[in-house]
Scaffold this motif. Structure first.
Motif, PDB file in Angstrom:
ATOM      1  N   ARG A  56       0.840  -1.199   0.000  1.00  0.00           N
ATOM      2  CA  ARG A  56       0.000   0.000   0.000  1.00  0.00           C
ATOM      3  C   ARG A  56       0.876   1.252   0.000  1.00  0.00           C
ATOM      4  O   ARG A  56       0.644   2.195  -0.763  1.00  0.00           O
ATOM      5  CB  ARG A  56      -0.934   0.002   1.211  1.00  0.00           C
ATOM      6  N   GLN A  57       1.909   1.250   0.831  1.00  0.00           N
ATOM      7  CA  GLN A  57       2.787   2.419   0.891  1.00  0.00           C
ATOM      8  C   GLN A  57       3.522   2.627  -0.433  1.00  0.00           C
ATOM      9  O   GLN A  57       3.689   3.763  -0.879  1.00  0.00           O
ATOM     10  CB  GLN A  57       3.790   2.322   2.032  1.00  0.00           C
ATOM     11  N   LEU A  58       3.930   1.559  -1.082  1.00  0.00           N
ATOM     12  CA  LEU A  58       4.597   1.689  -2.390  1.00  0.00           C
ATOM     13  C   LEU A  58       3.650   2.307  -3.422  1.00  0.00           C
ATOM     14  O   LEU A  58       4.068   3.141  -4.229  1.00  0.00           O
ATOM     15  CB  LEU A  58       5.111   0.332  -2.876  1.00  0.00           C
ATOM     16  N   ARG A  59       2.374   1.904  -3.391  1.00  0.00           N
ATOM     17  CA  ARG A  59       1.397   2.499  -4.312  1.00  0.00           C
ATOM     18  C   ARG A  59       1.215   3.989  -4.014  1.00  0.00           C
ATOM     19  O   ARG A  59       1.174   4.815  -4.923  1.00  0.00           O
ATOM     20  CB  ARG A  59       0.055   1.766  -4.235  1.00  0.00           C
ATOM     21  N   GLU A  60       1.127   4.333  -2.731  1.00  0.00           N
ATOM     22  CA  GLU A  60       0.968   5.741  -2.348  1.00  0.00           C
ATOM     23  C   GLU A  60       2.199   6.557  -2.737  1.00  0.00           C
ATOM     24  O   GLU A  60       2.072   7.673  -3.257  1.00  0.00           O
ATOM     25  CB  GLU A  60       0.717   5.858  -0.840  1.00  0.00           C
ATOM     26  N   LEU A  61       3.378   6.010  -2.493  1.00  0.00           N
ATOM     27  CA  LEU A  61       4.607   6.719  -2.854  1.00  0.00           C
ATOM     28  C   LEU A  61       4.684   6.941  -4.366  1.00  0.00           C
ATOM     29  O   LEU A  61       5.131   7.993  -4.824  1.00  0.00           O
ATOM     30  CB  LEU A  61       5.837   5.960  -2.360  1.00  0.00           C
ATOM     31  N   THR A  62       4.237   5.961  -5.137  1.00  0.00           N
ATOM     32  CA  THR A  62       4.214   6.113  -6.599  1.00  0.00           C
ATOM     33  C   THR A  62       3.335   7.292  -6.983  1.00  0.00           C
ATOM     34  O   THR A  62       3.718   8.120  -7.809  1.00  0.00           O
ATOM     35  CB  THR A  62       3.701   4.829  -7.281  1.00  0.00           C
ATOM     36  N   GLN A  63       2.163   7.382  -6.388  1.00  0.00           N
ATOM     37  CA  GLN A  63       1.252   8.478  -6.717  1.00  0.00           C
ATOM     38  C   GLN A  63       1.841   9.830  -6.317  1.00  0.00           C
ATOM     39  O   GLN A  63       1.761  10.799  -7.079  1.00  0.00           O
ATOM     40  CB  GLN A  63      -0.104   8.261  -6.046  1.00  0.00           C
ATOM     41  N   ILE A  64       2.453   9.895  -5.150  1.00  0.00           N
ATOM     42  CA  ILE A  64       3.029  11.158  -4.676  1.00  0.00           C
ATOM     43  C   ILE A  64       4.205  11.580  -5.546  1.00  0.00           C
ATOM     44  O   ILE A  64       4.280  12.726  -6.004  1.00  0.00           O
ATOM     45  CB  ILE A  64       3.447  11.040  -3.193  1.00  0.00           C
ATOM     46  N   VAL A  65       5.134  10.651  -5.797  1.00  0.00           N
ATOM     47  CA  VAL A  65       6.317  10.966  -6.610  1.00  0.00           C
ATOM     48  C   VAL A  65       5.895  11.340  -8.030  1.00  0.00           C
ATOM     49  O   VAL A  65       6.429  12.287  -8.622  1.00  0.00           O
ATOM     50  CB  VAL A  65       7.325   9.790  -6.596  1.00  0.00           C
ATOM     51  N   THR A  66       4.924  10.634  -8.579  1.00  0.00           N
ATOM     52  CA  THR A  66       4.431  10.957  -9.915  1.00  0.00           C
ATOM     53  C   THR A  66       3.840  12.360  -9.929  1.00  0.00           C
ATOM     54  O   THR A  66       4.095  13.142 -10.856  1.00  0.00           O
ATOM     55  CB  THR A  66       3.393   9.916 -10.379  1.00  0.00           C
ATOM     56  N   GLY A  67       3.089  12.687  -8.908  1.00  0.00           N
ATOM     57  CA  GLY A  67       2.514  14.033  -8.804  1.00  0.00           C
ATOM     58  C   GLY A  67       3.583  15.107  -8.727  1.00  0.00           C
ATOM     59  O   GLY A  67       3.483  16.151  -9.387  1.00  0.00           O
ATOM     60  N   ILE A  68       4.615  14.869  -7.940  1.00  0.00           N
ATOM     61  CA  ILE A  68       5.722  15.823  -7.817  1.00  0.00           C
ATOM     62  C   ILE A  68       6.397  16.016  -9.167  1.00  0.00           C
ATOM     63  O   ILE A  68       6.664  17.144  -9.603  1.00  0.00           O
ATOM     64  CB  ILE A  68       6.744  15.351  -6.755  1.00  0.00           C
ATOM     65  N   ARG A  69       6.673  14.911  -9.857  1.00  0.00           N
ATOM     66  CA  ARG A  69       7.355  14.988 -11.153  1.00  0.00           C
ATOM     67  C   ARG A  69       6.493  15.697 -12.198  1.00  0.00           C
ATOM     68  O   ARG A  69       6.995  16.506 -12.985  1.00  0.00           O
ATOM     69  CB  ARG A  69       7.744  13.589 -11.631  1.00  0.00           C
ATOM     70  N   LEU A  70       5.189  15.427 -12.204  1.00  0.00           N
ATOM     71  CA  LEU A  70       4.295  16.107 -13.145  1.00  0.00           C
ATOM     72  C   LEU A  70       4.206  17.605 -12.827  1.00  0.00           C
ATOM     73  O   LEU A  70       4.207  18.442 -13.731  1.00  0.00           O
ATOM     74  CB  LEU A  70       2.902  15.473 -13.129  1.00  0.00           C
ATOM     75  N   PHE A  71       4.153  17.935 -11.549  1.00  0.00           N
ATOM     76  CA  PHE A  71       4.126  19.340 -11.138  1.00  0.00           C
ATOM     77  C   PHE A  71       5.408  20.037 -11.576  1.00  0.00           C
ATOM     78  O   PHE A  71       5.367  21.140 -12.143  1.00  0.00           O
ATOM     79  CB  PHE A  71       3.958  19.439  -9.613  1.00  0.00           C
ATOM     80  N   ASN A  72       6.548  19.401 -11.334  1.00  0.00           N
ATOM     81  CA  ASN A  72       7.829  19.984 -11.733  1.00  0.00           C
ATOM     82  C   ASN A  72       7.903  20.174 -13.242  1.00  0.00           C
ATOM     83  O   ASN A  72       8.416  21.190 -13.717  1.00  0.00           O
ATOM     84  CB  ASN A  72       8.995  19.128 -11.246  1.00  0.00           C
TER      85      ASN A  72
END
Length: 149
Positions: free
Chosen positions: A122-138
C-alpha cells in the motif's frame, strides 16, 4: 410491408446510414471499452511488477549497502509503476530519487521494513502516486519532468 421495407434498406448498396450502422457494429464487436482496456492494462502492469514488489516487500536488508540497494529498488518500482520515464535513464532516476527523498527519506526505511507485506505494498502504491505528482508538477513548472512525454 414493414419487414419488406427493412430488408430492402439492409440490402441497399450505397446507403450512408447503413454504412454507419455497420461501422458501429464493427466497432462494438472489435474494440474493448475504455474501462476494460484500463483494467487489463492495470492487471498486466501489476503482474509484471510482482517480482520487483516481492523483492522489496520480502527484503531483510540490514547493512547500509543492502538498505541503499532496497531504496534504489523502491525508486525503480515507483518509476515502473508510474510509466513516466525509464528506470535506466540516470536523469530520470535522479529526479525520481529526489522526489522520493522529499516525502520518504532513506532514514525511514527502518519503519518501512517493520510494516506488514500488505502495508508495504500500500505504501509503495501511495509513494508512486506522490512521486508521480511531484514529477508532473515539476514538469508543468518547467523545473523537471525528465522522461515525461
Amino acid at each position: 410491408i414493414n419487414a419488406e421495407y427493412g430488408v430492402d434498406r439492409l440490402l441497399m448498396r450505397a446507403s450512408p446510414s447503413l454504412d454507419t450502422i455497420k461501422m458501429q457494429v464493427y466497432f462494438d464487436m472489435n474494440y474493448t471499452n475504455r474501462n476494460e482496456f484500463l483494467e487489463e492494462h492495470k492487471r498486466v502492469l501489476e503482474s509484471r511488477l510482482q517480482p520487483v514488489m516481492r523483492e522489496i516487500t520480502d527484503s531483510r536488508a540490514r547493512t547500509r549497502e543492502e538498505l541503499e540497494g532496497l531504496y534504489r529498488k523502491i525508486v525503480s518500482c515507483v518509476l515502473l509503476r508510474s510509466g513516466l520515464g525509464s528506470p535506466t535513464d540516470i536523469s530520470v532516476v535522479r529526479e525520481a530519487t529526489a522526489a522520493l527523498q522529499s516525502v520518504f527519506p532513506q532514514t525511514e526505511l527502518g519503519t518501512f521494513m517493520s510494516l506488514t507485506k500488505r502495508d508495504k505494498e500500500r505504501q509503495l502504491r501511495e509513494l508512486t502516486q506522490i512521486v508521480t505528482g511531484i514529477r508532473l508538477f515539476n514538469k508543468e513548472c518547467g523545473k523537471g519532468g525528465e522522461g515525461i512525454d
